[in-house]
Design an enzyme around this catalytic site. Structure first.
Site, short mmCIF file in Angstrom:
data_model
loop_
_atom_site.label_atom_id
_atom_site.label_comp_id
_atom_site.label_asym_id
_atom_site.label_seq_id
_atom_site.Cartn_x
_atom_site.Cartn_y
_atom_site.Cartn_z
N GLU A 48 -100.51 102.63 -6.71
CA GLU A 48 -100.74 101.37 -7.44
C GLU A 48 -100.03 100.28 -6.65
O GLU A 48 -98.80 100.24 -6.61
CB GLU A 48 -100.15 101.46 -8.86
N CYS A 94 -97.69 92.34 -10.43
CA CYS A 94 -98.78 92.72 -9.51
C CYS A 94 -100.10 92.09 -9.91
O CYS A 94 -100.87 91.68 -9.06
CB CYS A 94 -98.89 94.24 -9.44
P1 NAD Z 1 -91.63 98.36 -2.39
O1 NAD Z 1 -92.88 98.93 -1.84
O2 NAD Z 1 -90.70 97.65 -1.48
O3 NAD Z 1 -90.76 99.48 -3.12
C1 NAD Z 1 -91.30 100.31 -4.14
C2 NAD Z 1 -90.52 101.61 -4.20
O4 NAD Z 1 -90.75 102.34 -2.99
C3 NAD Z 1 -89.01 101.46 -4.33
O5 NAD Z 1 -88.53 102.44 -5.20
C4 NAD Z 1 -88.53 101.73 -2.93
O6 NAD Z 1 -87.20 102.17 -2.85
C5 NAD Z 1 -89.51 102.79 -2.47
N1 NAD Z 1 -89.62 102.93 -1.01
C6 NAD Z 1 -89.46 101.98 -0.07
N2 NAD Z 1 -89.69 102.51 1.16
C7 NAD Z 1 -90.02 103.81 0.98
C8 NAD Z 1 -90.37 104.88 1.85
N3 NAD Z 1 -90.42 104.69 3.18
N4 NAD Z 1 -90.66 106.10 1.32
C9 NAD Z 1 -90.61 106.29 -0.04
N5 NAD Z 1 -90.28 105.30 -0.91
C10 NAD Z 1 -89.98 104.09 -0.41
O7 NAD Z 1 -92.12 97.40 -3.56
P2 NAD Z 1 -91.26 96.42 -4.45
O8 NAD Z 1 -90.81 95.26 -3.62
O9 NAD Z 1 -90.24 97.23 -5.17
O10 NAD Z 1 -92.38 95.94 -5.49
C11 NAD Z 1 -93.21 94.87 -5.26
C12 NAD Z 1 -94.61 95.31 -4.88
O11 NAD Z 1 -95.10 96.26 -5.82
C13 NAD Z 1 -95.61 94.16 -4.92
O12 NAD Z 1 -96.46 94.23 -3.81
C14 NAD Z 1 -96.38 94.40 -6.20
O13 NAD Z 1 -97.67 93.82 -6.21
C15 NAD Z 1 -96.41 95.89 -6.26
N6 NAD Z 1 -96.64 96.34 -7.63
C16 NAD Z 1 -97.84 96.94 -7.94
C17 NAD Z 1 -98.10 97.34 -9.26
C18 NAD Z 1 -99.41 97.99 -9.64
O14 NAD Z 1 -99.44 98.64 -10.69
N7 NAD Z 1 -100.47 97.85 -8.87
C19 NAD Z 1 -97.14 97.13 -10.24
C20 NAD Z 1 -95.93 96.52 -9.88
C21 NAD Z 1 -95.69 96.13 -8.57
#
Ligand code: NAD
Length: 488
Positions: free
Chosen positions: A252, A286
């Site tokens: 997502e 998002c």
């Molecule tokens: P992010 O991708 O930076 O981090 C998300 C999660 O992934 C965190 O727990 C982080 O620690 C983990 N992570 C980071 N690098 C990783 C790796 N290499 N391997 C495994 N895990 C890893 O996102 P964010 O800044 O926390 O959130 C913002 C983004 O999320 C925006 O782009 C937003 O649109 C999206 N988002 C999408 C939805 C949806 O349902 N479509 C909902 C909320 C947020």
């Protein structure tokens, strides 16, 4: 390198006097005032991740053997505990995440609803399908859990995003290991503790830390399914990291949601709801409105109403009951939005920095931005093309509906969208031409029925798979089918 390691948070350490072992601690600072430490969580080591996954794997078989009624009775207790602890969970999450408390309270209702809503469809979705054939053969198709599911969540709506994953994953009969974002781990860890408390031992685990902990989790050989919510760039790491184990991946991701306003829309009501979506949680949602398309003839009236409404937004500490908009969650996010606004200014656009600051002295120590509207944005502006994930909204004038639809679709994303009109039928016709997983007519937030029934997810680079609703359960299930034949 993990993209988010350490951003907006800092590490300390704690040594156990008896065993002499040292645990790294992650300090979570308030985005409203970075001098304040809201709390700490222990950072998991690779061994901790391994222990959690192995324990989940050991608990999974017995959990998969529980009946639907047994699971639902436990889920009702989880939802009741979330309600009972709502004040503490709200406080903690608002202070660490930066969204105002009233919004977090609504999020928490959504989190509790995730556990209760499953009762309406779980038995139906898990019921085996049976067929009998002319030769006496009997076919039975069952939906079965994977075993261990790894869930990774972001910081922006941490409680509801966590429950929207772990409730269906557990309902399907899987054990779960979840990694919160290091930028908002406290409320999620508290909710997962409630879940672990209520469910049988070993079924629910939390491992805290940054991307390196996430990589250890998804790379574990016992993880059979990965459910990730976060940024599109991180999703690339997840897919590459999971390649060797070939675990299933549910993603997502980000969005760049268009709102297409038609020429017969009621302007004040449309502006009120568009602002309610675009600036909720300081735009860090998002499926927020991220760009608005307005007919050129209507644009002056729309812009005036938009400026007036956005200028009334009260900005303050997330715990201030008078604040409508809190800070951004972390410095990286604030810098990103500021860069996109600066590039609009450099291009000579009509950029308005608006809003009312409640107590400016307080705000000096937080990641605050004023809400911004860009009144004459163009299709190729960075603020239009990129996901801003912040309080800056571009308005683009259009000359024909075909042009508006073409601009709306000219993006890598396809999460949500909205069309605004006095005629729902006319809006639906335009909606059917939008490349997105979801389109809302005359709002950019879901109705109660939409929240319960619509599979949440996106097209293109906004994701793979669907969350919530009866369809979302399927992400956590695989088929086991039997074809029973008669030996002549
Ligand atoms: P992010 O991708 O930076 O981090 C998300 C999660 O992934 C965190 O727990 C982080 O620690 C983990 N992570 C980071 N690098 C990783 C790796 N290499 N391997 C495994 N895990 C890893 O996102 P964010 O800044 O926390 O959130 C913002 C983004 O999320 C925006 O782009 C937003 O649109 C999206 N988002 C999408 C939805 C949806 O349902 N479509 C909902 C909320 C947020």
């Amino acid at each position: 390198m993990a993209p988010d390691a350490g951003a907006g948070s800092s590490a300390g350490a704690q040594t156990d006097a008896a065993s002499g072992t040292t645990t790294k601690l992650l300090e979570v600072r308030s985005p409203s005032d970075t001098r304040v430490i809201v709390g700490t969580v222990p950072v998991a080591t690779v061994d901790d991740v391994d222990r959690a996954v192995e324990a989940a794997s050991s608990a999974a078989t017995a959990w998969a053997a529980t009946t639907v009624d047994e699971r639902l009775a436990l889920f009702a207790r989880i939802a009741d505990r979330i309600d009972a602890e709502a004040d503490d969970l709200d406080d903690l999450t608002s202070r660490e995440n930066g969204s105002v408390r009233a919004i977090i309270r609504r999020e928490l209702h959504g989190a509790a609803a995730a556990w209760r809503g499953i009762a309406t469809y779980l038995a139906d979705r898990l019921a085996p399908i049976e067929h009998e054939g002319p030769g006496g053969e009997r076919v039975r198709i069952e939906r079965r859990p994977f075993g261990v599911v790894a869930c990774i969540v972001p910081w922006n709506a941490p409680l509801v995003l966590t429950c929207n994953k772990i409730a269906p994953a557990l309902a399907a009969g899987n054990a779960v290991v979840l990694k919160p974002s290091p930028l908002a781990p406290l409320g999620v860890t508290a909710i997962c503790r409630i879940v672990a408390d209520v469910l049988p031992d070993g079924v629910m685990h939390v491992v805290n830390g940054g991307g390196d902990v996430g990589e250890a989790l998804i790379g574990h050989h016992r993880v059979r399914k990965i459910s990730f919510t976060g940024g599109t760039a991180t999703a690339g790491h997840i897919v590459r990291q999971s390649a060797d184990g070939l675990a299933g991946v549910h993603l997502e991701l980000g969005g760049n949601d268009p709102a297409i306003v038609l020429d017969d829309a009621d302007i004040p009501a449309t502006v009120e709801r568009i602002v309610g979506s675009a600036f909720r949680r300081a735009g860090q949602v998002c499926f927020a409105v991220k760009r608005v398309y307005v007919p050129r003839a209507v644009a002056p009236a729309f812009r005036d109403a938009l400026v007036e409404r956005v200028d009334a937004i009260a900005i303050g500490d997330s715990m201030d009951p008078d604040a409508e908009m809190g800070p951004l969650n972390n410095p990286g996010q604030a810098e990103r939005v500021a860069r996109l606004v600066a590039s609009a200014r450099e291009a000579g656009r009509d950029v308005r920095e608006l809003g009312r600051v409640l107590t400016s002295a307080q705000l000096a120590h937080g990641h605050f931005l004023r809400p911004v509207v860009v009144l004459d944005a163009e299709h190729d502006d960075a603020l239009v093309r990129e996901e801003q994930f912040g309080p800056a909204l571009p308005v683009i004038a259009y000359d024909s509906i075909d042009e508006a639809v073409a601009m709306a679709n000219d993006t890598d994303y396809g999460l949500c969208s909205s069309v605004w009109s006095a005629s729902p039928e006319r809006a639906l016709e335009v909606a059917s031409r939008i490349e997105a997983g979801m389109t809302i007519i005359n709002n950019h937030l879901f109705s109660p029925t939409g929240s319960a029934q619509i599979p949440f997810g996106g097209w293109k680079r906004s994701g793979i798979g669907w969350e919530g609703s009866p369809f979302g359960l399927d992400e956590y299930l695989q088929f086991h089918s039997y074809d029973v034949q008669v030996l002549a």
